[in-house]
Design a protein around this motif. Sequence first.
Motif, short mmCIF file in Angstrom:
data_model
loop_
_atom_site.label_atom_id
_atom_site.label_comp_id
_atom_site.label_asym_id
_atom_site.label_seq_id
_atom_site.Cartn_x
_atom_site.Cartn_y
_atom_site.Cartn_z
N GLN A 96 0.83 -1.20 0.00
CA GLN A 96 0.00 0.00 0.00
C GLN A 96 0.87 1.25 0.00
OE1 GLN A 96 -3.69 1.56 2.69
NE2 GLN A 96 -1.82 1.21 3.83
N TRP A 97 0.37 2.27 -0.71
CA TRP A 97 0.89 3.62 -0.61
C TRP A 97 -0.26 4.51 -0.14
CZ3 TRP A 97 2.15 0.12 -4.23
CH2 TRP A 97 3.51 -0.14 -4.45
N ALA A 121 -4.13 -3.44 -9.50
CA ALA A 121 -3.94 -2.18 -8.78
C ALA A 121 -5.30 -1.52 -8.54
CB ALA A 121 -3.04 -1.24 -9.57
N THR A 123 -6.85 2.11 -6.80
CA THR A 123 -6.68 3.39 -6.12
C THR A 123 -8.05 3.80 -5.56
OG1 THR A 123 -7.16 4.82 -8.02
CG2 THR A 123 -4.89 4.08 -7.74
N ALA A 125 -9.78 7.25 -3.38
CA ALA A 125 -9.52 8.60 -2.88
C ALA A 125 -10.78 9.26 -2.37
CB ALA A 125 -8.91 9.46 -4.00
N SER A 166 -12.33 6.14 -7.63
CA SER A 166 -11.48 4.96 -7.56
C SER A 166 -11.12 4.50 -8.97
CB SER A 166 -12.21 3.83 -6.82
OG SER A 166 -11.42 2.67 -6.74
N THR A 167 -9.98 3.79 -9.08
CA THR A 167 -9.62 3.13 -10.34
C THR A 167 -9.25 1.68 -10.05
OG1 THR A 167 -7.26 3.72 -10.23
CG2 THR A 167 -8.75 5.27 -11.35
N HIS A 193 1.43 9.96 -15.98
CA HIS A 193 1.18 9.52 -14.61
C HIS A 193 2.18 10.15 -13.65
CE1 HIS A 193 1.01 6.84 -11.12
NE2 HIS A 193 -0.19 6.46 -11.53
N PHE A 209 -6.06 9.24 0.50
CA PHE A 209 -5.78 8.57 -0.78
C PHE A 209 -4.94 7.33 -0.52
CE2 PHE A 209 -2.88 7.68 -4.28
CZ PHE A 209 -3.74 7.65 -5.36
N THR A 210 -5.25 6.25 -1.23
CA THR A 210 -4.41 5.06 -1.16
C THR A 210 -4.33 4.38 -2.52
OG1 THR A 210 -3.97 3.01 0.06
CG2 THR A 210 -6.27 3.45 -0.50
N THR A 211 -3.17 3.81 -2.78
CA THR A 211 -2.98 2.90 -3.91
C THR A 211 -2.63 1.54 -3.33
OG1 THR A 211 -2.20 4.61 -5.42
CG2 THR A 211 -1.61 2.34 -5.94
N ARG A 213 -1.82 -2.62 -4.14
CA ARG A 213 -1.39 -3.60 -5.13
C ARG A 213 -1.70 -5.00 -4.61
NH1 ARG A 213 4.75 -3.31 -6.99
NH2 ARG A 213 4.03 -1.22 -7.54
#
Length: 237
Positions: A96-97, A121, A123, A125, A166-167, A193, A209-211, A213
């Motif tokens: 996670q980021w 992935a 995301t 937010a 979200s994506t 990006h 916000f988080t990304t 994986r």
Amino acid sequence: MSIFTYHLAKTSYLKALKVLLFPPQPIHTPGLIHMECMTFMRLGSRVISPSRFLNRKIIIFAQWESESAIDSYLEKDSFGKVLSKGWHTRLSYLRQWGKLDEFMIPEESKELDDPNSPVVAVTLARMKLFQVPRFIHWGRPVEKLVRDHPGNTLALASIRLPRTVSTFSVWKSQKEMTDMVFGHSAGADPKRHLKAMKERDRKDFHYQFTTLRFKPIAEYGEWDGRKHIIPNLTKTK
């Protein structure tokens, strides 16, 4: 160890609205840790477009205590039965980021054994409303970059008004995904990006916000006539 799911399903406008207004809660759903309920958006579509707002295509991103909890929900719950008629993937957490309060993200990150394995992935937010115009300006070029990239097999976005966006993207390999993130892809303006991330660091678009994986571990059903969306999976139904 918890497990995540990502669901794509079609339902009526009324049921879609109901789940957006009253999403399932852990207190009433055994084994559920948290569920995000959103509607489908087409990546790179016009800002004022029906595809960016309420429609019959529901997207669910959820964290569960176990696979048995997922199976029980899909078999017994009325909304779970709607989801069971669509497509979903089951996901094992890698890293996670950023941070989002509602999920219980493991502290320890993992790595794929094979960097050429498929990766997913996500995301998610929570928008600062006054930053939405800036977010759209920088975000739409990135949406198009991801949407048109040959390294993914599925890429889409979702929204829950007024603040959640979200994506979701399925990549043939982790390398192809990270090449896109760091601007090493072929094609026009591959650093879109990277530029957007630098702009976000300069002045954030979001208050959270988080990304995330993930390693995909299973795939079920079909979406818009497609099956086997995630390559090289042994567990598909």
